[in-house]
Design an enzyme around this catalytic site. Sequence first.
Site, PDB file in Angstrom:
ATOM      1  N   LYS A  30     -12.005   1.351  -2.099  1.00 46.88           N
ATOM      2  CA  LYS A  30     -10.935   1.937  -2.912  1.00 46.88           C
ATOM      3  C   LYS A  30     -11.392   1.961  -4.377  1.00 46.88           C
ATOM      4  CE  LYS A  30      -7.734   1.247   0.745  1.00 46.88           C
ATOM      5  NZ  LYS A  30      -6.951   0.316   1.546  1.00 46.88           N
TER       6      LYS A  30
ATOM      7  N   HIS B 114      -5.485  -2.975  -3.096  1.00 46.36           N
ATOM      8  CA  HIS B 114      -5.088  -2.031  -4.157  1.00 46.36           C
ATOM      9  C   HIS B 114      -5.015  -2.671  -5.536  1.00 46.36           C
ATOM     10  CE1 HIS B 114      -4.256   1.016  -1.119  1.00 46.36           C
ATOM     11  NE2 HIS B 114      -3.747   0.033  -0.401  1.00 46.36           N
TER      12      HIS B 114
ATOM     13  N   SER C  11       0.796  -1.220   0.000  1.00 50.88           N
ATOM     14  CA  SER C  11       0.000   0.000   0.000  1.00 50.88           C
ATOM     15  C   SER C  11       0.834   1.279   0.000  1.00 50.88           C
ATOM     16  CB  SER C  11      -0.960  -0.005   1.196  1.00 50.88           C
ATOM     17  OG  SER C  11      -0.253  -0.135   2.400  1.00 50.88           O
TER      18      SER C  11
HETATM   19  C1  LIG Z   1      -6.934   0.160   3.042  1.00 52.90           C
HETATM   20  C2  LIG Z   1      -6.370  -1.164   3.330  1.00 52.90           C
HETATM   21  C3  LIG Z   1      -7.000  -2.048   4.224  1.00 52.90           C
HETATM   22  C4  LIG Z   1      -8.179  -1.621   5.046  1.00 52.90           C
HETATM   23  O1  LIG Z   1      -9.330  -1.535   4.297  1.00 52.90           O
HETATM   24  P1  LIG Z   1     -10.525  -0.610   4.813  1.00 52.90           P
HETATM   25  O2  LIG Z   1     -11.706  -1.084   4.081  1.00 52.90           O
HETATM   26  O3  LIG Z   1     -10.123   0.796   4.474  1.00 52.90           O
HETATM   27  O4  LIG Z   1     -10.618  -0.821   6.292  1.00 52.90           O
HETATM   28  C5  LIG Z   1      -6.495  -3.314   4.368  1.00 52.90           C
HETATM   29  N1  LIG Z   1      -5.388  -3.705   3.699  1.00 52.90           N
HETATM   30  C6  LIG Z   1      -4.739  -2.875   2.866  1.00 52.90           C
HETATM   31  C7  LIG Z   1      -3.517  -3.359   2.156  1.00 52.90           C
HETATM   32  C8  LIG Z   1      -5.194  -1.585   2.660  1.00 52.90           C
HETATM   33  O5  LIG Z   1      -4.541  -0.745   1.862  1.00 52.90           O
END
Ligand SMILES: *Cc1c(COP(=O)(O)O)cnc(C)c1O
Length: 384
Positions: free
Chosen positions: A237, A206, A178
Amino acid sequence: MPFAALQSALDERAAQGLLRRRSTAQSPQAPHIIVDGQSLLSFCSNDYLGLANHPQLIAALQQGAQQYGAGAGAAHLVSGHTRPHERLEHALADFAGKPAALLFSTGYMANLGVVQALVGKADTVFADKLNHASLNDAMQLSRANVRRYRHNDMAQLGLLLEQTSGGRKLIITDAVFSMDGDLAALPEILKLCERHDAWLLVDDAHGFGVLGEHGRGSLAHSGIASSRIIYMATLGKAAGVFGAFVAADRVVVETLLNHARSYIYTTATPPALAEALLASLQLIEHGDGLRAHLRRLIAQLRGGLRDLRWPLMPSDTAIQPLLTGDNRATLDLSRQLRERGIWVAAIRPPTVAQGTARLRITLSAAHDAADVERLIGTLHELAR
Ligand SMILES: *Cc1c(COP(=O)(O)O)cnc(C)c1O
């Protein structure tokens, strides 16, 4: 002063340039956004396909609220599980190419729930050192033995697996890291899983919607499939809404439904969100044009910043971190960009390792070539 110790800890953080502050947006998530009264060109959302403000998603949300109301009113296992949730789980399982899927409220909760439900004290979790905080917290909560391996170091992972006997073995990894934007070596990790009879949890926060044919994610992108893989992706996302899901074999999903505490002991997300996500899944599946445009923007940015003073980290994804190193210098650069109407988040320790502070530039299919050109030009101007 009962909280004097807290204040001095915050003061210390501030002195190191590490104090966190929020900005308040006054318009929807989009490349051009109004923040604290100022119009900014933003390169810091995870809305990779530009769906967060898409009219079809908004319409689905409105229709979902008309039909099912504002809130679910209870947990899934009580009375909060509705037809839209059920349809979405089936659609997500199909999309991910797995027999079953389970919705969670957030990705953070999904990771906590999966790891806690699948392993315990007698078991071992193997984790990449650059994994997301939610995976790190999940393995601590599970009370399993923890073995962390250097980022993408398959030789070390193999050795750690070799040295472990007895108990369940679970490898957990980000698919797209991330804060770095690079990819896990999923085919190699899967081979190690097979050799050592381990399970694999892939966090595709991602990659889902962005990578692979039809945006099916990192497994499709790297051409692997296996019943050993437990696939997790987030829906806030690229999918543009909110939530997360886990897709896996039926027995895994049934186990989560019975044992994942972050699934059981929380209110179901509003059914209207599930309606919006069904619409989002359609747009993702037919979003080859959006993904091709995003790839062109990534190539444009990398080409344009090739000889800049600060290096772009190696990444082919929409996450393009500019390695600035020093905490203060990173904050200064972020501030100077903002004075020129451009918003890029400064990422500092402890989110990343000491000495590797960076500007985390993220691109979206909602950007156009002129937006990216403006970022390139401004960074060159500031580097002088
Ligand atoms: C954003 C993210 C999460 C958390 O997801 P949310 O739905 O925002 O709680 C988990 N793992 C990774 C790699 C992320 O980038």
